[in-house]
Enzyme design. Structure first.
Site, PDB file in Angstrom:
ATOM      1  N   HIS A  14       0.875  -1.190   0.000  1.00  0.00           N
ATOM      2  CA  HIS A  14       0.000   0.000   0.000  1.00  0.00           C
ATOM      3  C   HIS A  14       0.903   1.229   0.000  1.00  0.00           C
ATOM      4  O   HIS A  14       1.509   1.564   1.015  1.00  0.00           O
ATOM      5  CB  HIS A  14      -0.907   0.018   1.238  1.00  0.00           C
ATOM      6  CG  HIS A  14      -1.815   1.216   1.307  1.00  0.00           C
ATOM      7  ND1 HIS A  14      -3.138   1.110   1.667  1.00  0.00           N
ATOM      8  CD2 HIS A  14      -1.605   2.530   1.063  1.00  0.00           C
ATOM      9  CE1 HIS A  14      -3.701   2.314   1.651  1.00  0.00           C
ATOM     10  NE2 HIS A  14      -2.778   3.191   1.290  1.00  0.00           N
ATOM     11  N   HIS A  16       1.515   5.366  -1.727  1.00  0.00           N
ATOM     12  CA  HIS A  16       1.109   6.529  -2.518  1.00  0.00           C
ATOM     13  C   HIS A  16       2.349   7.107  -3.191  1.00  0.00           C
ATOM     14  O   HIS A  16       3.263   7.569  -2.515  1.00  0.00           O
ATOM     15  CB  HIS A  16       0.462   7.586  -1.624  1.00  0.00           C
ATOM     16  CG  HIS A  16      -0.793   7.098  -0.963  1.00  0.00           C
ATOM     17  ND1 HIS A  16      -2.031   7.227  -1.546  1.00  0.00           N
ATOM     18  CD2 HIS A  16      -0.990   6.440   0.206  1.00  0.00           C
ATOM     19  CE1 HIS A  16      -2.942   6.689  -0.749  1.00  0.00           C
ATOM     20  NE2 HIS A  16      -2.334   6.199   0.319  1.00  0.00           N
ATOM     21  N   LEU A  17       2.337   7.070  -4.532  1.00  0.00           N
ATOM     22  CA  LEU A  17       3.478   7.626  -5.274  1.00  0.00           C
ATOM     23  C   LEU A  17       3.164   8.985  -5.875  1.00  0.00           C
ATOM     24  O   LEU A  17       4.071   9.663  -6.355  1.00  0.00           O
ATOM     25  CB  LEU A  17       3.902   6.663  -6.387  1.00  0.00           C
ATOM     26  CG  LEU A  17       4.683   5.421  -5.954  1.00  0.00           C
ATOM     27  CD1 LEU A  17       4.928   4.504  -7.144  1.00  0.00           C
ATOM     28  CD2 LEU A  17       6.003   5.800  -5.288  1.00  0.00           C
ATOM     29  N   ARG A  18       1.865   9.352  -5.902  1.00  0.00           N
ATOM     30  CA  ARG A  18       1.452  10.630  -6.501  1.00  0.00           C
ATOM     31  C   ARG A  18       1.827  10.699  -7.976  1.00  0.00           C
ATOM     32  O   ARG A  18       1.991   9.690  -8.630  1.00  0.00           O
ATOM     33  CB  ARG A  18       2.053  11.831  -5.727  1.00  0.00           C
ATOM     34  CG  ARG A  18       1.955  11.740  -4.203  1.00  0.00           C
ATOM     35  CD  ARG A  18       0.556  11.620  -3.689  1.00  0.00           C
ATOM     36  NE  ARG A  18       0.485  11.836  -2.245  1.00  0.00           N
ATOM     37  CZ  ARG A  18      -0.487  11.408  -1.471  1.00  0.00           C
ATOM     38  NH1 ARG A  18      -1.496  10.700  -1.970  1.00  0.00           N
ATOM     39  NH2 ARG A  18      -0.486  11.657  -0.179  1.00  0.00           N
ATOM     40  N   ASN A  42      -5.405   7.113  -5.890  1.00  0.00           N
ATOM     41  CA  ASN A  42      -6.149   8.332  -5.502  1.00  0.00           C
ATOM     42  C   ASN A  42      -5.457   9.603  -5.994  1.00  0.00           C
ATOM     43  O   ASN A  42      -5.150  10.513  -5.225  1.00  0.00           O
ATOM     44  CB  ASN A  42      -6.413   8.377  -3.990  1.00  0.00           C
ATOM     45  CG  ASN A  42      -5.163   8.460  -3.143  1.00  0.00           C
ATOM     46  OD1 ASN A  42      -4.104   7.976  -3.542  1.00  0.00           O
ATOM     47  ND2 ASN A  42      -5.272   9.074  -1.977  1.00  0.00           N
ATOM     48  N   LYS A 100      -9.480  -0.625  -5.601  1.00  0.00           N
ATOM     49  CA  LYS A 100      -9.497   0.039  -4.299  1.00  0.00           C
ATOM     50  C   LYS A 100     -10.862   0.630  -4.001  1.00  0.00           C
ATOM     51  O   LYS A 100     -11.428   1.364  -4.820  1.00  0.00           O
ATOM     52  CB  LYS A 100      -8.454   1.157  -4.307  1.00  0.00           C
ATOM     53  CG  LYS A 100      -8.478   2.062  -3.094  1.00  0.00           C
ATOM     54  CD  LYS A 100      -7.756   1.469  -1.920  1.00  0.00           C
ATOM     55  CE  LYS A 100      -7.901   2.325  -0.676  1.00  0.00           C
ATOM     56  NZ  LYS A 100      -6.713   2.390   0.136  1.00  0.00           N
ATOM     57  N   HIS A 137     -10.325   0.823   2.102  1.00  0.00           N
ATOM     58  CA  HIS A 137     -10.106   1.837   3.139  1.00  0.00           C
ATOM     59  C   HIS A 137     -11.277   1.696   4.106  1.00  0.00           C
ATOM     60  O   HIS A 137     -12.391   2.105   3.802  1.00  0.00           O
ATOM     61  CB  HIS A 137     -10.054   3.248   2.547  1.00  0.00           C
ATOM     62  CG  HIS A 137      -9.753   4.292   3.590  1.00  0.00           C
ATOM     63  ND1 HIS A 137      -8.547   4.944   3.667  1.00  0.00           N
ATOM     64  CD2 HIS A 137     -10.487   4.737   4.636  1.00  0.00           C
ATOM     65  CE1 HIS A 137      -8.561   5.770   4.708  1.00  0.00           C
ATOM     66  NE2 HIS A 137      -9.728   5.667   5.310  1.00  0.00           N
ATOM     67  N   HIS A 175      -4.336  -0.757   6.143  1.00  0.00           N
ATOM     68  CA  HIS A 175      -3.903   0.043   7.293  1.00  0.00           C
ATOM     69  C   HIS A 175      -4.799  -0.161   8.514  1.00  0.00           C
ATOM     70  O   HIS A 175      -5.432   0.764   9.000  1.00  0.00           O
ATOM     71  CB  HIS A 175      -3.755   1.530   6.942  1.00  0.00           C
ATOM     72  CG  HIS A 175      -4.802   2.104   6.017  1.00  0.00           C
ATOM     73  ND1 HIS A 175      -6.147   1.964   6.246  1.00  0.00           N
ATOM     74  CD2 HIS A 175      -4.686   2.824   4.873  1.00  0.00           C
ATOM     75  CE1 HIS A 175      -6.807   2.581   5.279  1.00  0.00           C
ATOM     76  NE2 HIS A 175      -5.943   3.098   4.431  1.00  0.00           N
ATOM     77  N   LEU A 220      -4.745   9.021   8.084  1.00  0.00           N
ATOM     78  CA  LEU A 220      -6.017   8.314   8.176  1.00  0.00           C
ATOM     79  C   LEU A 220      -5.823   6.860   7.781  1.00  0.00           C
ATOM     80  O   LEU A 220      -5.107   6.606   6.814  1.00  0.00           O
ATOM     81  CB  LEU A 220      -7.055   8.978   7.263  1.00  0.00           C
ATOM     82  CG  LEU A 220      -7.566  10.331   7.771  1.00  0.00           C
ATOM     83  CD1 LEU A 220      -8.409  11.017   6.715  1.00  0.00           C
ATOM     84  CD2 LEU A 220      -8.351  10.166   9.073  1.00  0.00           C
ATOM     85  N   ASP A 248       1.538   2.589   3.502  1.00  0.00           N
ATOM     86  CA  ASP A 248       0.678   3.778   3.364  1.00  0.00           C
ATOM     87  C   ASP A 248       1.526   5.040   3.412  1.00  0.00           C
ATOM     88  O   ASP A 248       1.064   6.091   3.880  1.00  0.00           O
ATOM     89  CB  ASP A 248      -0.418   3.803   4.436  1.00  0.00           C
ATOM     90  CG  ASP A 248      -1.534   4.789   4.098  1.00  0.00           C
ATOM     91  OD1 ASP A 248      -1.592   5.258   2.944  1.00  0.00           O
ATOM     92  OD2 ASP A 248      -2.337   5.089   5.002  1.00  0.00           O
ATOM     93  N   HIS A 252       2.931  14.429   1.417  1.00  0.00           N
ATOM     94  CA  HIS A 252       2.321  15.728   1.141  1.00  0.00           C
ATOM     95  C   HIS A 252       3.422  16.763   1.360  1.00  0.00           C
ATOM     96  O   HIS A 252       4.236  16.601   2.279  1.00  0.00           O
ATOM     97  CB  HIS A 252       1.174  16.032   2.114  1.00  0.00           C
ATOM     98  CG  HIS A 252      -0.006  15.130   1.962  1.00  0.00           C
ATOM     99  ND1 HIS A 252      -1.003  15.354   1.032  1.00  0.00           N
ATOM    100  CD2 HIS A 252      -0.363  14.008   2.620  1.00  0.00           C
ATOM    101  CE1 HIS A 252      -1.925  14.395   1.133  1.00  0.00           C
ATOM    102  NE2 HIS A 252      -1.558  13.567   2.085  1.00  0.00           N
ATOM    103  N   ALA A 264      -3.852  14.575   5.636  1.00  0.00           N
ATOM    104  CA  ALA A 264      -3.551  13.318   6.330  1.00  0.00           C
ATOM    105  C   ALA A 264      -2.500  12.545   5.550  1.00  0.00           C
ATOM    106  O   ALA A 264      -2.602  12.413   4.331  1.00  0.00           O
ATOM    107  CB  ALA A 264      -4.816  12.484   6.448  1.00  0.00           C
TER     108      ALA A 264
HETATM  109  C1  NCD Z   1      -3.597   9.017   2.183  1.00  0.00           C
HETATM  110  C2  NCD Z   1      -3.202  10.072   1.144  1.00  0.00           C
HETATM  111  O1  NCD Z   1      -2.640  11.087   1.534  1.00  0.00           O
HETATM  112  O2  NCD Z   1      -3.424   9.843  -0.041  1.00  0.00           O
HETATM  113  N1  NCD Z   1      -3.539   9.594   3.492  1.00  0.00           N
HETATM  114  C3  NCD Z   1      -3.431   8.933   4.660  1.00  0.00           C
HETATM  115  O3  NCD Z   1      -3.514   9.564   5.708  1.00  0.00           O
HETATM  116  N2  NCD Z   1      -3.207   7.629   4.699  1.00  0.00           N
HETATM  117  C4  NCD Z   1      -4.931   8.481   1.845  1.00  0.00           C
HETATM  118  C5  NCD Z   1      -5.254   7.201   2.557  1.00  0.00           C
HETATM  119  O4  NCD Z   1      -4.637   6.172   2.307  1.00  0.00           O
HETATM  120  O5  NCD Z   1      -6.170   7.214   3.385  1.00  0.00           O
HETATM  121 ZN    ZN Z   2      -3.232   5.121   1.780  1.00  0.00          ZN
END
Ligand code: NCD
Ligand code: ZN
Length: 346
Positions: A14, A16-18, A42, A100, A137, A175, A220, A248, A252, A264
């Protein structure tokens, strides 16, 4: 005393690479240590179709640091208009490894998520038929439910009805942050698994709120009470095959975190393996680290484990910068609050 540990190269189930400049900035932090990752969809706009996942994969491959061997495992973002035939084709081609489910409004960029679960029944039935996992989620979005209870309430109100209505659906509760979530996964049989993050093994809700608000610990699902953190550590280090690492790691830019309404997400890609080695050593479970980071995940996703090995060695405290610089601004690393003695050898 163990001073070095050689394990299969880990995967992150899990991540996030953006996109764009942020992708370029954070990707090397993952590819340095990990062979594969389940890449969250996302983005804005979200990665909904097979064609969008193929295009996103191309952008990730184009951003890889020279010489890196890394396989992004693509995920489709489930919406109420997702076409079951597109999901089937994207899975059959090998491109997509999961879908997802974000309840609409649950977290960052989840506005396109699901409100009416009856509308995704066809997609879920297709997924059950072809064995494609649903990554969940697991939080309700009902404003009447306290944020610290949203995971536990989700299990009975949303997840259990979905699983009852869709026999054979393979589900990853992502998570997991509560004892209730852990027990739900344990009782779910072979089609159920749970990912655990690095940071939820380290922080409880006091770390976020006591003695000043610490935005870099806000994510989150939000970290819960200490009793839950201890249960998560037991699950991660206890050798149960249904639990594996999904960091996760959610970067940011600092300006978006350190704000009157901060985003988050904890950014843990850089130091996750050092932190996990520390935790597993503390729990007397270094011999179980490989299962958690490199074996249980592939087994659930029906993929072969990585053949390549990495070595972790204990030494002087690791000196890492407090933040990495990216083209999208500086991103602060998750601070575990203790010195990191375990290094991944390059
Ligand atoms: C994630 C995000 O920033 O994309 N943020 C987080 O707090 N985990 C989104 C997510 O996985 O809930
Ligand atoms: Zn996430």
């Amino acid at each position: 005393m163990t001073q070095s540990l050689t394990i299969r190269r880990p995967d992150d189930w899990h991540l996030h690479l953006r996109d764009g400049a942020m992708l370029e900035g954070v990707l090397p932090e993952t590819t340095r240590h990990f062979a594969r990752a389940i890449v969250m969809p996302n983005l804005v706009p979200p990665v909904v179709t097979g064609a969008e996942a193929a295009a996103y994969r191309e952008r990730i491959m184009a951003a890889l640091p020279a010489g890196a061997r890394f396989e992004p495992l693509m995920v489709l973002y489930l919406t109420e208009t997702t076409d079951p035939a597109d999901v089937r084709a994207a899975a059959a081609s090998g491109l997509v490894k999961a879908v997802k489910l974000y309840p609409a409004g649950a977290t960052t960029n989840s506005a396109s998520g699901v409100r009416d679960f009856d509308r995704v029944r066809g997609v879920l039935e297709t997924m059950a038929e072809i064995g494609l996992p649903l990554c969940v989620h697991g939080e309700v979005t009902d404003p009447a439910v306290d944020i610290f209870d949203r995971e536990a309430v989700f299990l009975e109100r949303v997840l259990e009805p979905i699983r009852r209505a869709t026999p054979g659906l393979r589900v990853v509760l992502e998570h997991v942050t509560t004892r209730e979530g852990l027990d739900y996964v344990r009782g779910g049989g072979p089609d159920m698994a749970g990912t655990l993050t690095t940071h939820h093994l380290i922080i409880n809700r006091n770390h976020i709120l006591a003695g000043g608000i610490r935005p870099h610990y806000y994510c989150l699902p939000v970290a819960k009470r200490e009793t839950h953190r201890l249960a998560l550590r037991e699950a991660a280090t206890g050798g149960e095959g249904c639990f594996f690492l999904g960091t996760d790691s959610a970067p940011h830019a600092d300006a978006a975190k350190e704000s009157a309404c901060g985003c988050a997400g904890c950014f843990t890609a850089t130091n996750t393996l050092s932190i996990l080695a520390h935790v597993f050593e503390e729990e007397g479970a270094l011999d179980r680290l490989e299962g958690f980071v490199a074996l249980n995940g592939p087994a659930f996703y029906r993929l072969p484990p990585n053949e390549e090995r990495i070595t972790l060695r204990k030494g002087e405290p690791l000196v890492l910068p407090a933040r990495i610089e990216t083209g999208a601004g500086p991103v602060t690393l998750f601070d575990p609050g203790f010195p990191l003695l375990w290094h991944v050898e390059s």
